[in-house]
Design an enzyme around this catalytic site. Structure first.
Site, PDB file in Angstrom:
ATOM      1  N   HIS A  20      -3.013  -1.036  -3.866  1.00  0.00           N
ATOM      2  CA  HIS A  20      -2.986   0.382  -4.047  1.00  0.00           C
ATOM      3  C   HIS A  20      -2.943   0.560  -5.476  1.00  0.00           C
ATOM      4  O   HIS A  20      -1.926   0.673  -6.269  1.00  0.00           O
ATOM      5  CB  HIS A  20      -2.151   0.786  -3.314  1.00  0.00           C
ATOM      6  CG  HIS A  20      -1.979   2.473  -3.692  1.00  0.00           C
ATOM      7  ND1 HIS A  20      -2.038   3.426  -2.488  1.00  0.00           N
ATOM      8  CD2 HIS A  20      -1.652   3.176  -4.601  1.00  0.00           C
ATOM      9  CE1 HIS A  20      -1.645   4.564  -2.943  1.00  0.00           C
ATOM     10  NE2 HIS A  20      -1.347   4.670  -4.252  1.00  0.00           N
TER      11      HIS A  20
ATOM     12  N   ASP B 262       0.926  -1.381  -0.039  1.00  0.00           N
ATOM     13  CA  ASP B 262       0.012   0.000   0.116  1.00  0.00           C
ATOM     14  C   ASP B 262       0.898   1.216   0.045  1.00  0.00           C
ATOM     15  O   ASP B 262       1.612   1.308   0.717  1.00  0.00           O
ATOM     16  CB  ASP B 262      -0.858  -0.071   1.027  1.00  0.00           C
ATOM     17  CG  ASP B 262      -1.723   1.007   1.166  1.00  0.00           C
ATOM     18  OD1 ASP B 262      -2.708   1.420   0.230  1.00  0.00           O
ATOM     19  OD2 ASP B 262      -1.748   2.011   1.966  1.00  0.00           O
TER      20      ASP B 262
ATOM     21  N   ASP C 139      -8.714   4.101   5.378  1.00  0.00           N
ATOM     22  CA  ASP C 139      -7.381   4.816   4.644  1.00  0.00           C
ATOM     23  C   ASP C 139      -6.923   5.414   5.780  1.00  0.00           C
ATOM     24  O   ASP C 139      -6.339   6.777   5.457  1.00  0.00           O
ATOM     25  CB  ASP C 139      -7.565   5.272   3.493  1.00  0.00           C
ATOM     26  CG  ASP C 139      -6.101   5.169   2.833  1.00  0.00           C
ATOM     27  OD1 ASP C 139      -5.011   4.822   3.632  1.00  0.00           O
ATOM     28  OD2 ASP C 139      -5.753   5.535   1.655  1.00  0.00           O
TER      29      ASP C 139
ATOM     30  N   HIS D 213      -0.871  12.226   9.799  1.00  0.00           N
ATOM     31  CA  HIS D 213       0.451  13.119   9.320  1.00  0.00           C
ATOM     32  C   HIS D 213       0.286  14.109  10.392  1.00  0.00           C
ATOM     33  O   HIS D 213      -0.574  14.845  10.852  1.00  0.00           O
ATOM     34  CB  HIS D 213       0.407  13.748   8.012  1.00  0.00           C
ATOM     35  CG  HIS D 213       0.626  12.601   7.011  1.00  0.00           C
ATOM     36  ND1 HIS D 213       1.669  11.938   6.747  1.00  0.00           N
ATOM     37  CD2 HIS D 213      -0.405  12.148   5.894  1.00  0.00           C
ATOM     38  CE1 HIS D 213       1.602  10.933   5.572  1.00  0.00           C
ATOM     39  NE2 HIS D 213       0.384  11.331   5.144  1.00  0.00           N
TER      40      HIS D 213
END
Lengths: 438, 308
Positions: A182, A155, A308, A312
């Protein structure tokens, strides 16, 4: 000591037995021991009033990034599972793009050990298809599976070499596991940062064409047909991809697919203002794609809803559009965004619950995502109407990179039970009734 | 009348009246530039920072000159000397500059949208001096000013923009500005360099320069980035020049009084032949001169001045 629980008068929805009616659920010694009406309460049993609530198998997320090891400043296994529980997920599959990559038993075991310590949601690691996610040599897949991985995926780094992908699909048959891809043609993406369309033209941002996903979907379908291997297509986002998968399923290709809440909620319009929290891969596409993804969910072309969840740090997202990393968090917003599909008439409530429980379980071929008598008691209790606002400071995830901050939501997990243990979640909302010891 | 926003990020953000205000203010400043003493005290005590992350001679010098003509203090920071090479983020660099009490930060950056990032994070006024492949609003405004000066109006003119529209921030600003002021716009270039979904701009699109220049009042040529060769956008510069270079024979098909414009720096023999670049129709150097007046107007209006 595991307490016995009696969940009273909830709307019990279990797609594995086509169940959808008001009932009591009894949990003893980590297992579901009875489902029925007016179940007698035993001594020392805790009673939970679930009137007006939905009682479902614990939600399963096929696609989470826990970031540990290597990127603990974004998320850890501990904060990730806390976010999962807050979002109603009792089982999450974590992707292998950690540092080092989860392409060997040591990393798989480390993740599982951290998950045991965190002691909340079940964590099922996904191992790397190729060593170091380099797309060159297969990982030791037997070692990965025997140490606890449930699937393989590169992925984030699509396997561009079709021969390697073919071998992976063939080799994975030994273990009867899905190969998760992916889908992205990196040559076509060529540094693009958003969907190629009217908005990318207006903003002067480099576009990723819809063909980037569709070409790899078509390739994977051809390879799955060739090898009779099990392909699972991650985060499907475009109309063209949905058409291809629908056609392949009709001719019996062993393919399953997932999409994510943002693909049936947002379009590329969300990027206006250079919003880096609307930057993800695949990119948010156009309205026709959103509508076809919804149609694919409705007609069964898309089997599961996954998050998903891609944490971050704020400083990483507070950058130039070209430099900000791809991805958004999703564990804590997936359920209410999915419930919108019910209020908007796309799916019935049981069909939606299927996409979040039995759908993913069947892709993994695991005896989870269901609540028959004798099953392990992983249960999510949902208040489908409770209104709340997504606020940064209330999110359990270590990262706050969500385009849904400030959104008003309806519906939330008010209690999550993992192996018979009730977790208090969302302390800012009212809990299911008041737990009372008799 | 004042500008409605604290920043100048894009011509797509401006109302027609705001564009007209900037152009009329620029006309006033152009008179100043024709005096013996080309300086007014209007922005004395203001601090203006040119923050450039890409090489630029023309735009940076033009803004610097505009600031100095208005008596502001002007500092130049280029990417090579900034802290970003030490791993500091753009936002941190900009916050440091703001802490030194910069009233206006003029930003040139290779990534589209960076002026918007600064604008929403800082109190200083941000001027976009070209961001990636997005917009270059001061260039767009000086192009509008030059056309209006030469033609007396913008409304109803037939303007042809030629070249790499896909990667051109000048093209986007020109298109938004020209359309708002009532001009007709045709974009011309190879299909590999025409972006998708240009219907939102209400412009005509052509792959054939010979046909597109017929009846043109203004032809704007874009600089061809030589590094695009070898990336599949076009086979060779030679072939590009044959298809999309403006030369004397093609120019004949345009109106007799057509203006030839170019944001510079020009590639002689690629997008424009030397005789056309230096010919009577060319207003390329007028654009440069007008650039200072237009940028004075922008600085003046963003410093909180209303045009009485």
């Amino acid at each position: 000591m595991n307490k016995a629980l009696l969940i009273r008068n909830g709307r019990v929805i279990d797609p594995s037995q086509n169940m959808d009616h008001i009932a009591d659920v009894k949990i003893e010694n980590k297992l579901i021991t009875a489902i029925g009406t007016n179940l007698p309460i035993g001594k020392g049993m805790i009673e939970m009033n679930a009137r007006g609530m939905i009682v479902t198998p614990g939600l399963i997320d096929l696609h989470t990034h826990l970031r540990e090891p290597g990127f603990e400043y974004k998320e850890t296994v501990e904060t990730g599972v806390a976010a999962a529980i807050a979002g109603g997920f009792t089982t999450i599959c974590c992707m292998p793009n950690t540092n080092p990559v989860n392409d060997n038993a040591a990393i798989t075991e480390l993740i599982l050990e951290r998950a045991r310590k965190a002691g909340k949601a079940n964590v099922l690691p996904v191992g790397a298809i190729t060593r170091g996610l380099k797309g060159e040599e297969l990982s030791e897949i037997y070692e990965l599976i025997s140490s606890g991985c449930v699937a393989i995926s590169d992925d984030g780094m699509p396997v561009m070499n079709s021969l390697i992908m073919r071998r992976a699909l063939e080799y994975a048959k030994i273990f009867d596991i899905p190969v998760i891809d992916h889908c992205e043609d990196l040559n076509l993406t060529d540094g693009g940062v958003m969907f190629e369309g009217a908005v990318s033209t207006a903003l002067g941002l480099k576009g990723i064409p819809a063909a980037s996903e569709a070409i790899m979907v078509a390739r994977d379908l051809a390879l799955a047909a060739q090898t009779k291997g099990r392909i699972h297509l991650a985060h499907i986002s475009t109309a063209d991809s949905v058409h291809l998968i629908r056609e392949a399923k009709a001719r019996g290709v062993l393919v399953t697919a997932e999409t994510c809440p943002h693909y049936f909620t947002l379009t590329d319009e969300a990027v206006h203002g250079y919003n880096t929290n609307a930057k993800m891969k695949p990119p948010l596409p156009a309205t026709r794609d959103l509508l076809e993804v919804r149609a694919g969910l409705a007609d069964g072309t898309i089997d599961a809803i996954a998050t998903d969840h891609a944490p971050h740090a704020e400083s990483e997202k507070e950058q130039e559009m070209d430099l900000a990393p791809f991805g958004i968090i999703g564990l804590e917003t997936a359920l209410p965004l999915s419930l919108r599909l019910v209020s908007e008439g796309v799916l019935t409530l049981p069909a939606l619950i299927h996409k979040l429980t039995l759908g993913p379980a069947e892709i993994l071929k695991k005896q989870i995502g269901r609540m028959r008598v004798g099953d392990c008691a992983d249960i999510t209790i949902i208040d489908p109407t409770l209104e709340w606002t997504v606020q940064k400071e209330n999110l359990k995830s270590k990262s706050k990179n969500s385009p849904f901050i400030g959104w008003k939501m309806a519906g939330i997990a008010v209690s999550v039970i993992v192996a018979g243990e009730a977790m208090a979640v969302n302390e800012n909302t009212r809990l299911v009734g008041q737990a009372q010891r008799k | 009348m004042r500008l409605s926003q604290k920043d100048l990020l894009a011509l797509s953000d401006l109302q027609k009246e705001e564009i007209a205000l900037i152009l009329s203010t620029a006309a006033t400043f152009k008179e100043v530039l024709d005096r013996d003493i080309k300086k007014v005290p209007t922005l004395r005590g203001k601090t203006i920072v040119n923050l450039f992350f890409e090489p630029s001679t023309r735009t940076r010098t033009s803004f610097e000159l505009a600031a100095k003509r208005l008596s502001a203090d002007c500092i130049n920071i280029t990417a090579a000397t900034s802290s970003t090479t030490k791993g500091e983020s753009l936002l941190d660099t900009a916050r440091n500059i703001e802490a030194m009490q910069a009233d206006i930060i003029i930003l040139r950056h290779p990534s589209s949208g960076t002026p918007a990032l600064l604008a929403r994070s800082l109190k200083s006024a941000i001027i976009n001096a070209g961001d990636g492949t997005h917009e270059h609003p001061s260039q767009g405004l000086l192009d509008l000013f030059t056309i209006q000066e030469k033609k007396g109006t913008l409304a109803g003119l037939k303007v042809v923009i030629v070249g790499d529209i896909l990667h051109s921030r000048v093209a986007r600003s020109d298109i938004y500005g020209l359309k708002k002021m009532g001009a007709e716009v045709t974009i011309v270039g190879p299909p590999t360099m025409i972006p998708p979904y240009t219907d939102q701009w209400k412009v005509a699109t052509s792959y054939n320069l010979d046909q597109a220049v017929v009846g043109a009042d203004v032809i704007i040529l874009l600089r061809l980035q030589r590094e695009r060769q070898g990336k599949g956008f076009f086979p060779t510069l030679r072939e590009y020049a044959r298809l999309y270079g403006l030369n004397a024979s093609r120019l004949k098909k345009a109106n007799n009084d057509a203006l030839i414009m170019h944001p510079g720096p020009i590639n002689r023999g690629v997008e424009i032949s030397s005789d056309v670049a230096d010919g009577l129709s060319s207003v390329i150097l007028d654009q440069v001169k007008n650039g200072v007046a237009v940028r004075m107007a922008i600085l003046y209006l963003l410093s909180g001045h209303a045009n009485e």
